[in-house]
Design a protein around this motif. Structure first.
Motif, PDB file in Angstrom:
ATOM      1  N   GLU A   1       0.280   7.913  -7.633  1.00  0.00           N
ATOM      2  CA  GLU A   1       1.262   8.720  -8.348  1.00  0.00           C
ATOM      3  C   GLU A   1       2.684   8.214  -8.068  1.00  0.00           C
ATOM      4  OE1 GLU A   1       0.893  11.101 -10.472  1.00  0.00           O
ATOM      5  OE2 GLU A   1      -1.282  11.352 -10.335  1.00  0.00           O
ATOM      6  N   PRO A   2       3.507   8.047  -9.111  1.00  0.00           N
ATOM      7  CA  PRO A   2       4.911   7.682  -8.885  1.00  0.00           C
ATOM      8  C   PRO A   2       5.614   8.759  -8.064  1.00  0.00           C
ATOM      9  CG  PRO A   2       4.297   7.384 -11.193  1.00  0.00           C
ATOM     10  CD  PRO A   2       3.178   8.130 -10.551  1.00  0.00           C
ATOM     11  N   ASN A   3       6.295   8.344  -7.018  1.00  0.00           N
ATOM     12  CA  ASN A   3       6.977   9.309  -6.158  1.00  0.00           C
ATOM     13  C   ASN A   3       8.130   8.593  -5.456  1.00  0.00           C
ATOM     14  OD1 ASN A   3       7.799  11.073  -4.061  1.00  0.00           O
ATOM     15  ND2 ASN A   3       5.773  12.022  -3.995  1.00  0.00           N
TER      16      ASN A   3
ATOM     17  N   LEU B   1       1.737   1.778  -4.484  1.00  0.00           N
ATOM     18  CA  LEU B   1       2.764   2.046  -3.474  1.00  0.00           C
ATOM     19  C   LEU B   1       3.787   3.067  -3.982  1.00  0.00           C
ATOM     20  CD1 LEU B   1       3.440  -1.544  -2.042  1.00  0.00           C
ATOM     21  CD2 LEU B   1       1.798   0.170  -1.249  1.00  0.00           C
ATOM     22  N   HIS B   2       3.288   4.029  -4.773  1.00  0.00           N
ATOM     23  CA  HIS B   2       4.104   5.109  -5.348  1.00  0.00           C
ATOM     24  C   HIS B   2       5.085   4.629  -6.409  1.00  0.00           C
ATOM     25  CE1 HIS B   2       2.436   7.895  -2.477  1.00  0.00           C
ATOM     26  NE2 HIS B   2       2.843   7.158  -1.462  1.00  0.00           N
ATOM     27  N   GLY B   3       4.936   3.366  -6.872  1.00  0.00           N
ATOM     28  CA  GLY B   3       5.766   2.888  -7.972  1.00  0.00           C
ATOM     29  C   GLY B   3       5.231   3.379  -9.302  1.00  0.00           C
ATOM     30  N   VAL B   4       5.858   2.943 -10.387  1.00  0.00           N
ATOM     31  CA  VAL B   4       5.511   3.476 -11.702  1.00  0.00           C
ATOM     32  C   VAL B   4       4.473   2.641 -12.444  1.00  0.00           C
ATOM     33  CG1 VAL B   4       7.734   4.611 -11.986  1.00  0.00           C
ATOM     34  CG2 VAL B   4       7.438   2.279 -12.803  1.00  0.00           C
ATOM     35  N   GLY B   5       4.019   1.532 -11.852  1.00  0.00           N
ATOM     36  CA  GLY B   5       3.122   0.650 -12.581  1.00  0.00           C
ATOM     37  C   GLY B   5       1.647   0.883 -12.373  1.00  0.00           C
ATOM     38  N   GLY B   6       1.272   1.839 -11.520  1.00  0.00           N
ATOM     39  CA  GLY B   6      -0.133   2.014 -11.171  1.00  0.00           C
ATOM     40  C   GLY B   6      -1.047   2.292 -12.341  1.00  0.00           C
ATOM     41  N   TYR B   7      -0.704   3.291 -13.132  1.00  0.00           N
ATOM     42  CA  TYR B   7      -1.555   3.651 -14.263  1.00  0.00           C
ATOM     43  C   TYR B   7      -1.561   2.556 -15.330  1.00  0.00           C
ATOM     44  CZ  TYR B   7      -2.125   8.329 -12.349  1.00  0.00           C
ATOM     45  OH  TYR B   7      -2.459   9.383 -11.533  1.00  0.00           O
ATOM     46  N   TYR B   8      -0.448   1.857 -15.474  1.00  0.00           N
ATOM     47  CA  TYR B   8      -0.403   0.740 -16.415  1.00  0.00           C
ATOM     48  C   TYR B   8      -1.430  -0.308 -16.032  1.00  0.00           C
ATOM     49  CZ  TYR B   8       4.115   2.324 -18.337  1.00  0.00           C
ATOM     50  OH  TYR B   8       5.119   3.030 -18.952  1.00  0.00           O
TER      51      TYR B   8
ATOM     52  N   VAL C   1      -9.036   2.457  -6.942  1.00  0.00           N
ATOM     53  CA  VAL C   1      -7.650   2.889  -6.851  1.00  0.00           C
ATOM     54  C   VAL C   1      -7.390   3.623  -5.537  1.00  0.00           C
ATOM     55  CG1 VAL C   1      -5.883   4.356  -7.908  1.00  0.00           C
ATOM     56  CG2 VAL C   1      -7.455   3.045  -9.354  1.00  0.00           C
ATOM     57  N   VAL C   2      -6.294   3.293  -4.887  1.00  0.00           N
ATOM     58  CA  VAL C   2      -5.851   4.041  -3.711  1.00  0.00           C
ATOM     59  C   VAL C   2      -5.175   5.309  -4.225  1.00  0.00           C
ATOM     60  CG1 VAL C   2      -4.418   4.029  -1.634  1.00  0.00           C
ATOM     61  CG2 VAL C   2      -5.549   1.927  -2.377  1.00  0.00           C
TER      62      VAL C   2
ATOM     63  N   ALA D   1       9.912   7.271 -16.808  1.00  0.00           N
ATOM     64  CA  ALA D   1       9.986   6.100 -15.929  1.00  0.00           C
ATOM     65  C   ALA D   1       9.061   4.998 -16.433  1.00  0.00           C
ATOM     66  CB  ALA D   1       9.599   6.503 -14.511  1.00  0.00           C
ATOM     67  N   CYS D   2       9.501   3.765 -16.255  1.00  0.00           N
ATOM     68  CA  CYS D   2       8.726   2.621 -16.741  1.00  0.00           C
ATOM     69  C   CYS D   2       8.787   1.485 -15.726  1.00  0.00           C
ATOM     70  CB  CYS D   2       9.261   2.139 -18.090  1.00  0.00           C
ATOM     71  SG  CYS D   2      10.917   1.378 -18.003  1.00  0.00           S
ATOM     72  N   PRO D   3       7.810   0.572 -15.754  1.00  0.00           N
ATOM     73  CA  PRO D   3       7.893  -0.611 -14.898  1.00  0.00           C
ATOM     74  C   PRO D   3       9.003  -1.536 -15.389  1.00  0.00           C
ATOM     75  CG  PRO D   3       5.657  -0.275 -15.765  1.00  0.00           C
ATOM     76  CD  PRO D   3       6.566   0.603 -16.542  1.00  0.00           C
ATOM     77  N   THR D   4       9.594  -2.268 -14.478  1.00  0.00           N
ATOM     78  CA  THR D   4      10.670  -3.188 -14.850  1.00  0.00           C
ATOM     79  C   THR D   4      10.250  -4.198 -15.920  1.00  0.00           C
ATOM     80  OG1 THR D   4      11.710  -2.931 -12.677  1.00  0.00           O
ATOM     81  CG2 THR D   4      12.302  -4.886 -13.949  1.00  0.00           C
ATOM     82  N   PRO D   5       9.040  -4.783 -15.853  1.00  0.00           N
ATOM     83  CA  PRO D   5       8.666  -5.729 -16.910  1.00  0.00           C
ATOM     84  C   PRO D   5       8.633  -5.113 -18.304  1.00  0.00           C
ATOM     85  CG  PRO D   5       7.225  -5.992 -15.011  1.00  0.00           C
ATOM     86  CD  PRO D   5       8.025  -4.747 -14.772  1.00  0.00           C
ATOM     87  N   GLU D   6       8.360  -3.808 -18.393  1.00  0.00           N
ATOM     88  CA  GLU D   6       8.366  -3.168 -19.710  1.00  0.00           C
ATOM     89  C   GLU D   6       9.788  -3.083 -20.260  1.00  0.00           C
ATOM     90  OE1 GLU D   6       6.787   0.793 -22.126  1.00  0.00           O
ATOM     91  OE2 GLU D   6       6.683   0.755 -19.937  1.00  0.00           O
TER      92      GLU D   6
END
Length: 309
Positions: free
Chosen positions: A266-268, A239-246, A260-261, A120-125
């Motif tokens: 974590e992506p979920n 918000l459980h999206g994929v961009g947090g760690y990025y 960090v919250v 999984a990747c963020p949309t901007p990537e």
């Protein structure tokens, strides 16, 4: 009643997979549910299409993904000089990896090379990858901030930007001309790989993307003194999206130490701590607001909040 005819057409089709057939049999006596699922078609526009996941013409499912991808392929083959490729990314929603694989398989069936993200990747990537790979288009499987039970399909042009109305209309016309069941099976991903019609975009792309974004932001970060960056109050929730760690890694590269919250990093795809994962809804930031208000994490003494999807 067109919706009843569509329902029967799906249910009687020999190519329908067992899981979908079971789902449709379960609603066979529910007229309102059948009408809701088959009374109309999901519409395709500049934002692609989004909707609930499930069986039906008004739902996101493997057959809708195949139909839309075939329409995209037909448009590309008509408008783009060969050879060309398409980048395919996906978010952390439950069905997204499978829908991305279906997309790559349909492209391969049309002789189109797919660059499929391995994870999984963020949309901007995805938008960056389209330009980086000099692809003719990009597909992102995501429903953005829609409810957990939804999913979607976004199309990007060779410039990494969402398609404009003229292109959306042309693709939509090709989609409307494509039946739901026009082919029984599609190449498996390992077959597409062997045929040279598939490559995977790995962590190397992730790291390259982070480096490029970091370089672009370095000048802005330098405007904040190094010591101030260490104590600058930033609260980060994905918000459980994929961009947090990025974003966490990016901020640290730039010299910031975000708070960090943890409950939402974590992506979920089930979005377990959220009723609706919409960043335009203040309730979605309840964890972040509490963390900032009560200082549960280091660096949350101020009012700066950051979110990423």
């Amino acid at each position: 009643m067109i919706w009843r005819e569509r329902f029967q057409e799906w249910l009687s089709n020999p190519w329908l997979d067992p899981g979908t057939r079971e789902e449709l049999n379960a609603i066979a006596a529910q007229e309102d549910e059948i009408k809701n699922r088959f009374g109309q078609m999901l519409s395709f526009g500049t934002g692609g299409l989004r909707g609930p996941v499930g069986a039906g013409t008004n739902r996101i499912n493997r057959y809708m993904i195949r139909k839309v991808t075939q329409g995209l392929a037909d448009w590309l083959l008509a408008e783009t000089a060969a050879p060309f490729s398409v980048c395919v990314g996906f978010d952390a929603r439950t069905d997204s990896p499978g829908f991305a694989a279906e997309t790559a398989a349909v492209l391969a069936a049309n002789g189109i090379h797919a660059h499929l993200f391995e994870a999984a990747c963020p949309t901007p990537e995805l938008a960056y990858a389209v330009r980086r790979m000099r692809a003719a288009a990009g597909v992102m499987i995501t429903a953005s901030h829609n409810p957990p039970g939804d999913n979607g399909y976004k199309v990007y042009g060779p410039d990494g930007v969402q398609i404009l109305p003229v292109a959306a209309h042309q693709i939509g016309r090709h989609i409307s001309e494509t039946p739901f069941f026009w082919r029984r099976s599609f190449p498996a991903l390992h077959e597409a790989l062997q045929q040279g019609l598939l490559t995977y975009l790995t962590q190397e792309m992730d790291q390259e993307y982070l480096a490029v974004v970091g370089d672009a932001l370095a000048g802005y970060a330098a405007a904040v003194p190094a010591e101030a960056r260490q104590s600058f109050p930033i609260c980060l929730t994905a918000l459980h999206g994929v961009g947090g760690y990025y974003l966490k890694n990016l901020l640290q590269i730039l010299g910031f130490e975000p708070s960090v919250v943890d409950e939402q990093i974590e992506p979920n795809g089930a979005f377990p701590t959220l009723r609706v994962p919409n960043p335009e809804n203040e309730a979605a930031f309840a964890f972040a607001i509490d963390q900032c208000r009560y200082g549960h994490r280091r660096g949350c003494g101020g009012g700066h909040r950051s979110r990423t999807r």
